[in-house]
Design a protein around this motif. Structure first.
Motif, PDB file in Angstrom:
ATOM      1  N   LEU A  86      37.045  11.690 -18.095  1.00  0.00           N
ATOM      2  CA  LEU A  86      37.042  11.643 -16.638  1.00  0.00           C
ATOM      3  C   LEU A  86      38.403  11.304 -16.052  1.00  0.00           C
ATOM      4  O   LEU A  86      38.618  11.466 -14.849  1.00  0.00           O
ATOM      5  CB  LEU A  86      36.027  10.593 -16.153  1.00  0.00           C
ATOM      6  N   LEU A  87      39.324  10.819 -16.886  1.00  0.00           N
ATOM      7  CA  LEU A  87      40.632  10.378 -16.403  1.00  0.00           C
ATOM      8  C   LEU A  87      41.605  11.556 -16.343  1.00  0.00           C
ATOM      9  O   LEU A  87      42.620  11.607 -17.034  1.00  0.00           O
ATOM     10  CB  LEU A  87      41.181   9.262 -17.300  1.00  0.00           C
ATOM     11  N   GLY A  88      41.265  12.493 -15.485  1.00  0.00           N
ATOM     12  CA  GLY A  88      41.985  13.755 -15.371  1.00  0.00           C
ATOM     13  C   GLY A  88      40.951  14.829 -15.106  1.00  0.00           C
ATOM     14  O   GLY A  88      39.830  14.535 -14.672  1.00  0.00           O
ATOM     15  N   PRO A  89      41.253  16.087 -15.361  1.00  0.00           N
ATOM     16  CA  PRO A  89      40.238  17.136 -15.196  1.00  0.00           C
ATOM     17  C   PRO A  89      39.025  16.851 -16.082  1.00  0.00           C
ATOM     18  O   PRO A  89      39.175  16.436 -17.227  1.00  0.00           O
ATOM     19  CB  PRO A  89      40.971  18.410 -15.646  1.00  0.00           C
ATOM     20  N   LEU A  90      37.840  17.058 -15.535  1.00  0.00           N
ATOM     21  CA  LEU A  90      36.625  16.816 -16.306  1.00  0.00           C
ATOM     22  C   LEU A  90      36.650  17.636 -17.584  1.00  0.00           C
ATOM     23  O   LEU A  90      36.890  18.842 -17.568  1.00  0.00           O
ATOM     24  CB  LEU A  90      35.396  17.201 -15.475  1.00  0.00           C
ATOM     25  N   ASP A  91      36.424  16.956 -18.704  1.00  0.00           N
ATOM     26  CA  ASP A  91      36.465  17.607 -20.014  1.00  0.00           C
ATOM     27  C   ASP A  91      35.244  17.131 -20.796  1.00  0.00           C
ATOM     28  O   ASP A  91      35.065  15.924 -21.005  1.00  0.00           O
ATOM     29  CB  ASP A  91      37.753  17.242 -20.747  1.00  0.00           C
ATOM     30  N   VAL A  92      34.420  18.060 -21.214  1.00  0.00           N
ATOM     31  CA  VAL A  92      33.169  17.734 -21.896  1.00  0.00           C
ATOM     32  C   VAL A  92      33.104  18.489 -23.214  1.00  0.00           C
ATOM     33  O   VAL A  92      33.441  19.681 -23.276  1.00  0.00           O
ATOM     34  CB  VAL A  92      31.949  18.128 -21.026  1.00  0.00           C
ATOM     35  N   SER A  93      32.662  17.811 -24.259  1.00  0.00           N
ATOM     36  CA  SER A  93      32.484  18.487 -25.548  1.00  0.00           C
ATOM     37  C   SER A  93      31.332  17.850 -26.310  1.00  0.00           C
ATOM     38  O   SER A  93      31.020  16.668 -26.119  1.00  0.00           O
ATOM     39  CB  SER A  93      33.766  18.401 -26.386  1.00  0.00           C
ATOM     40  N   VAL A  94      30.707  18.651 -27.155  1.00  0.00           N
ATOM     41  CA  VAL A  94      29.654  18.175 -28.056  1.00  0.00           C
ATOM     42  C   VAL A  94      30.055  18.575 -29.461  1.00  0.00           C
ATOM     43  O   VAL A  94      30.250  19.756 -29.741  1.00  0.00           O
ATOM     44  CB  VAL A  94      28.281  18.781 -27.692  1.00  0.00           C
ATOM     45  N   GLY A 110      38.315  17.893 -10.263  1.00  0.00           N
ATOM     46  CA  GLY A 110      37.361  18.973 -10.410  1.00  0.00           C
ATOM     47  C   GLY A 110      35.918  18.561 -10.233  1.00  0.00           C
ATOM     48  O   GLY A 110      35.012  19.389 -10.384  1.00  0.00           O
ATOM     49  N   VAL A 111      35.685  17.286  -9.925  1.00  0.00           N
ATOM     50  CA  VAL A 111      34.316  16.808  -9.671  1.00  0.00           C
ATOM     51  C   VAL A 111      34.172  16.599  -8.164  1.00  0.00           C
ATOM     52  O   VAL A 111      34.781  15.686  -7.608  1.00  0.00           O
ATOM     53  CB  VAL A 111      34.030  15.493 -10.419  1.00  0.00           C
ATOM     54  N   PRO A 112      33.416  17.438  -7.484  1.00  0.00           N
ATOM     55  CA  PRO A 112      33.337  17.369  -6.023  1.00  0.00           C
ATOM     56  C   PRO A 112      32.415  16.262  -5.521  1.00  0.00           C
ATOM     57  O   PRO A 112      31.305  16.509  -5.051  1.00  0.00           O
ATOM     58  CB  PRO A 112      32.792  18.756  -5.648  1.00  0.00           C
ATOM     59  N   SER A 113      32.881  15.032  -5.626  1.00  0.00           N
ATOM     60  CA  SER A 113      32.060  13.896  -5.222  1.00  0.00           C
ATOM     61  C   SER A 113      32.852  12.954  -4.324  1.00  0.00           C
ATOM     62  O   SER A 113      33.779  12.298  -4.797  1.00  0.00           O
ATOM     63  CB  SER A 113      31.569  13.133  -6.455  1.00  0.00           C
ATOM     64  N   PRO A 114      32.510  12.860  -3.036  1.00  0.00           N
ATOM     65  CA  PRO A 114      33.187  11.902  -2.154  1.00  0.00           C
ATOM     66  C   PRO A 114      33.046  10.466  -2.646  1.00  0.00           C
ATOM     67  O   PRO A 114      33.993   9.674  -2.541  1.00  0.00           O
ATOM     68  CB  PRO A 114      32.482  12.099  -0.802  1.00  0.00           C
ATOM     69  N   TRP A 115      31.889  10.112  -3.191  1.00  0.00           N
ATOM     70  CA  TRP A 115      31.686   8.744  -3.665  1.00  0.00           C
ATOM     71  C   TRP A 115      32.636   8.405  -4.815  1.00  0.00           C
ATOM     72  O   TRP A 115      33.266   7.346  -4.819  1.00  0.00           O
ATOM     73  CB  TRP A 115      30.240   8.550  -4.104  1.00  0.00           C
TER      74      TRP A 115
END
Length: 255
Positions: free
Chosen positions: A19-27, A148-153
């Motif tokens: 989360l500390l930058g562009p959202l990056d997800v892996s499994v 890249g995460v569109p969240s105002p909160w």
């Protein structure tokens, strides 16, 4: 504020979320692409509480922060959770009476690992260990949190808090390097940092210190004038007392 409840979970695959930058997800090292903005937001919120249940109400409050919530909030959250499970694996998200929980070790979420490493810094018994832990924590950062995460909160509440923790940790590491006399390399780094954070006076103070200790008094005075002018123009105030004191010390030194 989100309510969370501890749950014990187990996941077959190794899910990692950065989360500390562009959202990056892996499994299991395989990248997962999440295109819909609400899915990305939902995952980010769950990741910040990895291993703990987040209530449906808390998830909905973030996902639909500034939009009209759906008529059936529970069903809509369940639908998005089902889509996340489809992308991450059925066992990636567990459910219970308290809500939903992302089934991954908190150390697989860079933001949580960053905070854990910072909590270990105060226990360091020597400057070398302290610097190593700070360096490990800082190395997790790749850019703006939740990019890249569109969240105002997340953007207005969580991101500024994380950035402040980052800058405070960075300044602690800089102080260790100043104490070790690494002035030449610090001039370059601090010049870049003050350009990136032009109104953070604590960084400018450290830049004046290393310039002064490097024998570059004239340059230090010029840099002070740069920040003084900027602060006066943008904020309408004088530099803080620390910067003013450093400036006075530079003026009293022999050229």
């Amino acid at each position: 504020m989100m309510e969370t409840t501890e749950l014990r979970v187990r996941s077959r695959g190794t899910l990692s979320v950065r989360l500390l930058g562009p959202l990056d997800v892996s499994v299991d090292g395989i990248p997962i692409v999440l295109t819909p903005g609400r899915l990305r937001t939902l995952l980010a919120v769950l990741a910040l509480s990895a291993g703990r249940a987040v209530s449906i109400e808390s998830l909905a409050a973030v996902v639909w922060a500034r939009d009209d919530p759906p008529r059936n909030v529970r069903r809509s959250v369940q639908t998005y959770i089902a889509r996340l499970r489809c992308a991450l694996g059925d066992d990636a998200i567990c459910s219970g009476p308290a809500g939903y929980v992302l089934a991954t070790d908190p150390e697989r979420v860079d933001a949580l690992m960053f905070l854990r490493l910072l909590s270990m810094v105060s226990a360091a018994r020597d400057p070398a260990t302290e610097r190593a832990r700070l360096g490990e924590a800082l190395s997790l950062w790749r850019g703006r949190p939740f990019d890249g995460v569109p969240s105002p909160w997340l953007a207005e509440s969580k991101a500024p808090w994380l950035v402040e923790r980052y800058l405070t940790a960075l300044e602690s590491r800089l102080d260790l390097d100043i104490a070790a006399g690494r002035y030449a390399e610090l001039v370059v780094e601090l010049s870049e940092l003050t350009a990136r954070h032009p109104l953070r006076e604590s960084l400018w103070a450290r830049l004046l210190i290393v310039l002064g200790r490097s024998g570059r008094r004239a340059e230090a005075l010029a840099r002070y004038e740069t920040i003084r002018t900027r602060i006066a123009g943008e904020l309408g105030v004088d530099p803080d007392p620390t910067l003013q004191r450093l400036h006075a010390d530079l003026l009293t030194r022999c050229p």
